[in-house]
Scaffold this motif. Structure first.
Motif, PDB file in Angstrom:
ATOM      1  N   GLU A 175       0.852  -1.135  -0.484  1.00 13.85           N
ATOM      2  CA  GLU A 175       0.368   0.452   0.055  1.00 13.85           C
ATOM      3  C   GLU A 175       0.581   0.876  -0.220  1.00 13.85           C
ATOM      4  O   GLU A 175       1.353   1.445   0.946  1.00 13.85           O
ATOM      5  N   ILE A 176       0.932   2.061  -1.106  1.00 11.16           N
ATOM      6  CA  ILE A 176       1.143   3.652  -0.913  1.00 11.16           C
ATOM      7  C   ILE A 176       0.440   4.370  -0.332  1.00 11.16           C
ATOM      8  O   ILE A 176      -0.808   4.626  -0.663  1.00 11.16           O
ATOM      9  N   GLY A 206       6.419  11.204   4.271  1.00  9.87           N
ATOM     10  CA  GLY A 206       6.477  12.792   5.333  1.00  9.87           C
ATOM     11  C   GLY A 206       6.142  12.647   6.174  1.00  9.87           C
ATOM     12  O   GLY A 206       5.336  13.810   6.779  1.00  9.87           O
ATOM     13  N   GLN A 207       5.764  11.683   7.295  1.00 11.28           N
ATOM     14  CA  GLN A 207       4.795  12.295   7.920  1.00 11.28           C
ATOM     15  C   GLN A 207       4.915  11.225   9.717  1.00 11.28           C
ATOM     16  O   GLN A 207       6.027  10.298   9.685  1.00 11.28           O
ATOM     17  N   GLU A 242       8.550   3.477   6.359  1.00 15.80           N
ATOM     18  CA  GLU A 242       8.629   4.859   5.174  1.00 15.80           C
ATOM     19  C   GLU A 242       8.950   4.684   3.780  1.00 15.80           C
ATOM     20  O   GLU A 242      10.105   3.837   3.849  1.00 15.80           O
ATOM     21  N   MET A 243       8.365   5.310   2.628  1.00 18.41           N
ATOM     22  CA  MET A 243       8.789   4.651   1.703  1.00 18.41           C
ATOM     23  C   MET A 243       8.964   6.218   0.717  1.00 18.41           C
ATOM     24  O   MET A 243       7.670   5.981   0.528  1.00 18.41           O
ATOM     25  N   ASP A 244       9.444   6.251  -0.593  1.00 19.02           N
ATOM     26  CA  ASP A 244       9.479   7.849  -1.367  1.00 19.02           C
ATOM     27  C   ASP A 244       8.698   7.016  -2.172  1.00 19.02           C
ATOM     28  O   ASP A 244       9.550   5.244  -3.400  1.00 19.02           O
ATOM     29  N   SER A 265      11.157  -0.482  -4.063  1.00 18.60           N
ATOM     30  CA  SER A 265      12.456  -1.415  -4.435  1.00 18.60           C
ATOM     31  C   SER A 265      11.760  -2.788  -4.244  1.00 18.60           C
ATOM     32  O   SER A 265      10.334  -2.852  -3.304  1.00 18.60           O
ATOM     33  N   GLY A 266      12.021  -3.709  -4.643  1.00 21.27           N
ATOM     34  CA  GLY A 266      11.188  -4.290  -4.433  1.00 21.27           C
ATOM     35  C   GLY A 266      10.224  -5.636  -5.809  1.00 21.27           C
ATOM     36  O   GLY A 266      10.330  -4.201  -6.648  1.00 21.27           O
TER      37      GLY A 266
END
Length: 227
Positions: free
Chosen positions: A19-20, A45-46, A72-74, A79-80
């Motif tokens: 989930e993004i 960013g949270q 946390e991921m941009d 990746s993956g």
């Protein structure tokens, strides 16, 4: 959400779901954990504690769900590989100002992290003419948030296999800010809005819809599924 999930197998045992763009008031990762998937719930960013202790915890505890990894991921530096990538109310903010070309670029980038049989699920705000001026003044639209038009969404994704369906007519998600300290009251408010919304749809059956749920697959996968 129910429409999006119909694109998936009954069980997701052994599948990886990302989930993004989860937030304090929004996370749909538990729906996939309930189907047996290995779920990664990402935010960006949270403060971690706000996401961890918000909607994600409320729903997970309510239904006894565990094993959802929070990270946390941009979204532009993923990746993956994943079998399902899901975004709820993300593209409108990432692709502000009705930037459909940027939206297409984002989807292309996500496809690089999708397995061959994988699927992208997006749930976005739809363009509803009678309310758009209000949203531009008081809602997310004042920050140039994109409210997608279904025809244009389909056109820009035409060389993927897509299924898109619209739901609802009212869209007052900003009401959550009035109840930000009590998520259970927020659920009650959402239920009330849904009841009114259902009545309006039955009475007037407007063409435009407030929420667009879209299933996106690689073209070859979609053609194979139809055959």
């Amino acid at each position: 959400m129910a429409f999006a999930v119909t694109a998936l197998p009954t069980t997701l045992e052994g599948k990886r779901v990302l989930e993004i763009g989860a937030g304090k008031h929004s996370s749909i990762a538990p729906a996939f954990a309930a189907k047996g998937a290995t779920v990664f719930c990402s935010y960006y960013g949270q403060p971690r504690h706000e996401v961890e202790n918000g909607q994600l915890r409320l729903v997970s505890e309510k239904y006894g769900l565990t094993g959802i990894a929070l990270l946390e991921m941009d979204m532009h530096r993923l990746s993956g590989q994943y079998d399902v990538i899901v975004l709820k109310s993300v593209l409108g903010g990432v692709c502000r100002g009705d930037d459909y070309k940027r939206m297409r670029s984002v989807i292309d980038g996500l496809m690089d992290h999708l397995t061959d049989e994988g699927v992208i699920l997006t749930i976005d705000n739809g363009y509803v003419g009678p309310f758009i001026r209000f949203f531009r003044l008081a809602g997310a639209g004042k920050n140039r948030w994109t409210y997608f038009k279904q025809d244009e969404l389909r056109a820009v994704l035409a060389d993927y296999h897509i299924e898109s369906q619209g739901f609802g007519f009212l869209n007052f998600g900003a009401a959550r800010f009035l109840f930000r300290r009590d998520l259970e009251i927020l659920e009650t408010v959402n239920d009330a809005i849904h009841t009114v919304d259902t009545a309006l749809l039955r009475l007037f059956n407007p063409r435009q819809r407030a929420v667009l749920s879209t299933v996106i697959r690689k073209k070859s996968v979609g053609a194979h599924a139809q055959a």
